[in-house]
Design a protein around this motif. Structure first.
Motif, short mmCIF file in Angstrom:
data_model
loop_
_atom_site.label_atom_id
_atom_site.label_comp_id
_atom_site.label_asym_id
_atom_site.label_seq_id
_atom_site.Cartn_x
_atom_site.Cartn_y
_atom_site.Cartn_z
N ASN A 88 15.04 -26.74 41.64
CA ASN A 88 15.44 -27.39 42.90
C ASN A 88 15.61 -26.38 44.05
OD1 ASN A 88 15.54 -29.97 41.63
ND2 ASN A 88 17.51 -29.41 40.76
N ILE A 89 14.54 -25.60 44.26
CA ILE A 89 14.58 -24.56 45.29
C ILE A 89 14.47 -25.17 46.68
CG2 ILE A 89 13.47 -22.48 46.17
CD1 ILE A 89 12.44 -21.95 43.34
N LYS A 90 15.35 -24.71 47.58
CA LYS A 90 15.34 -25.15 48.98
C LYS A 90 15.39 -23.93 49.89
CE LYS A 90 17.75 -29.55 48.17
NZ LYS A 90 17.69 -29.48 46.70
N LEU A 91 14.65 -24.00 50.98
CA LEU A 91 14.65 -22.95 51.99
C LEU A 91 15.24 -23.51 53.28
CD1 LEU A 91 11.00 -21.66 51.45
CD2 LEU A 91 13.09 -20.53 50.67
N THR A 92 16.20 -22.81 53.86
CA THR A 92 16.82 -23.25 55.10
C THR A 92 16.32 -22.39 56.25
OG1 THR A 92 18.81 -24.02 53.96
CG2 THR A 92 18.99 -23.65 56.33
N ALA A 93 15.81 -23.07 57.30
CA ALA A 93 15.28 -22.36 58.47
C ALA A 93 16.39 -22.09 59.47
CB ALA A 93 14.17 -23.19 59.12
N VAL A 98 15.42 -27.97 56.40
CA VAL A 98 15.36 -27.54 55.01
C VAL A 98 14.02 -27.94 54.40
CG1 VAL A 98 16.37 -27.76 52.71
CG2 VAL A 98 17.85 -27.68 54.72
N PHE A 99 13.36 -26.99 53.75
CA PHE A 99 12.14 -27.27 52.98
C PHE A 99 12.51 -27.27 51.52
CE2 PHE A 99 8.81 -25.47 50.27
CZ PHE A 99 7.80 -26.40 50.47
N ASN A 122 2.03 -24.73 51.73
CA ASN A 122 2.41 -25.85 52.61
C ASN A 122 3.87 -25.81 53.05
OD1 ASN A 122 -0.23 -26.97 52.37
ND2 ASN A 122 0.35 -27.82 50.38
N VAL A 123 4.38 -24.60 53.27
CA VAL A 123 5.72 -24.46 53.83
C VAL A 123 5.61 -24.55 55.35
CG1 VAL A 123 7.76 -22.99 53.97
CG2 VAL A 123 6.34 -22.96 51.91
N PRO A 124 6.39 -25.39 56.01
CA PRO A 124 6.28 -25.51 57.47
C PRO A 124 6.48 -24.16 58.17
CG PRO A 124 7.58 -27.32 56.59
CD PRO A 124 7.34 -26.38 55.44
N VAL A 125 5.71 -23.95 59.23
CA VAL A 125 5.80 -22.72 60.02
C VAL A 125 7.17 -22.66 60.70
CG1 VAL A 125 4.91 -21.56 62.07
CG2 VAL A 125 3.32 -22.50 60.38
N SER A 130 17.67 -18.42 54.47
CA SER A 130 18.38 -18.44 53.18
C SER A 130 17.63 -19.29 52.17
CB SER A 130 19.81 -18.99 53.36
OG SER A 130 19.79 -20.36 53.71
N ILE A 131 17.97 -19.08 50.91
CA ILE A 131 17.38 -19.84 49.81
C ILE A 131 18.50 -20.38 48.94
CG2 ILE A 131 17.12 -17.70 48.46
CD1 ILE A 131 14.77 -19.01 47.02
N THR A 132 18.32 -21.62 48.48
CA THR A 132 19.29 -22.27 47.59
C THR A 132 18.55 -22.75 46.35
OG1 THR A 132 20.68 -23.02 49.44
CG2 THR A 132 20.94 -24.18 47.35
N PHE A 133 19.14 -22.53 45.17
CA PHE A 133 18.53 -23.06 43.94
C PHE A 133 19.61 -23.24 42.89
CE2 PHE A 133 17.91 -18.42 43.90
CZ PHE A 133 18.51 -18.05 42.69
N THR A 134 19.24 -23.97 41.84
CA THR A 134 20.14 -24.19 40.71
C THR A 134 19.74 -23.28 39.56
OG1 THR A 134 20.53 -26.50 41.33
CG2 THR A 134 20.96 -25.90 39.04
N ILE A 135 20.73 -22.65 38.94
CA ILE A 135 20.48 -21.91 37.71
C ILE A 135 20.56 -22.93 36.58
CG2 ILE A 135 21.16 -19.99 36.23
CD1 ILE A 135 22.72 -18.85 38.62
N GLY A 136 19.43 -23.23 35.97
CA GLY A 136 19.39 -24.24 34.93
C GLY A 136 18.49 -25.40 35.29
N VAL A 137 18.60 -26.45 34.52
CA VAL A 137 17.77 -27.66 34.67
C VAL A 137 18.71 -28.84 34.90
CG1 VAL A 137 16.09 -29.18 33.54
CG2 VAL A 137 16.00 -26.70 33.15
#
Length: 267
Positions: A88-93, A98-99, A122-125, A130-137
């Motif tokens: 569940n990786i998310k990128l915050t601009a 958020v992508f 296909n990441v928006p220009v 920052s990056i957010t993700f979950t450790i695990g499933v």
């Protein structure tokens, strides 16, 4: 009669002069068109790529499987296996948008270099900070039956449909281990209730990752195994094996929530 001939001759010459003048003027009216070069407009990119590279360490030392020795408090140990899921990786601009990666599940294994690098398309220009993700499933995928790709049970990171995925795994050897073979094994899972080991982390990037459509930034992230053993102190002489969900798995997961650091961004 002579006069008539002179007049006729003059009339003929005059007619010829007028005809030649008219033909010359008409010829000049036919201009040659000037060739023009068509204007080519280069499309402005709206999306681009982004690459992630993961490294593993134990404290300040790079992780070398099976040979190098490390110290957990006063317990020396080696590492034979170090695996973990991120999802569940998310990128915050910088503008707050958020992508989110779709079907976002990655199994990273210290003994498989290819698994430690992956890319997004296909990441928006934009400029991402920052990056957010979950450790695990996530809990849904833990109860979704047999799956493929990173979630394939054949990877050795799955228990049962009831217990679900092993979110992170560390195996090695320590003289302080209570196991007769001196094995140390932490297979950390559990996605239900107060003992869930799922951890969501947000990491600031060392510098903004700038997606332009022509340059693919590289984000480098390090996972530090030493973070598994503090601040909740873990002694191999006291705990050398955790292979089921429960309070001890949760205690170690509270530690490893801090194991990731963004070390470099290259644009």
């Amino acid at each position: 009669m002579k006069t008539f001939k002179i007049i006729t001759a003059l009339t003929l010459v005059s007619s010829l002069f007028v005809a030649c003048k008219k033909e010359t003027e008409e010829d000049h009216d036919h201009t040659t068109p000037v060739a023009t070069t068509p204007v080519v407009t280069t499309p402005v990119a709206t999306t681009g790529g982004l690459t992630f590279k993961f490294t593993n360490s134990v404290g300040v030392k790079p992780m070398v499987l099976n040979t190098d020795s490390y110290v957990n408090n006063t317990d020396s140990f080696t590492v034979s296996t170090f695996n973990y899921f991120i999802s569940n990786i998310k990128l915050t601009a910088t503008d707050g948008t958020v992508f989110s990666e779709t079907e976002s599940y990655h199994l990273l294994k210290a003994d498989d270099a290819a698994s430690l690098q992956f890319s997004f398309a296909n990441v928006p220009v934009k400029n991402y900070s920052s990056i957010t993700f979950t450790i695990g499933v996530d809990s849904l995928r833990n109860v979704s039956g047999a799956q493929t790709g990173a979630l394939d049970p054949a990877s050795g990171m799955f228990w049962t449909w009831n217990s679900g995925y092993i979110m992170a795994k560390f195996e090695g050897y320590s003289p302080k281990s209570t196991n007769t073979t001196k094995l140390v094994e932490f297979h950390l899972g559990g996605f239900k209730g107060t003992n869930s080991v799922l951890k969501t982390v947000t990491l600031p990037l060392t510098t903004n990752a700038t997606i332009t459509g022509t340059i693919t930034p590289v984000v480098e992230i390090n996972a530090d195994l030493a973070e598994w053993f503090a601040p909740n102190a873990i002694s191999f002489a006291m705990t050398s094996s955790v292979t089921m969900p429960g309070a001890m798995a949760k205690k170690i997961a509270d530690n490893y929530a801090n194991m990731f650091t963004v070390t470099k961004v290259t644009n």
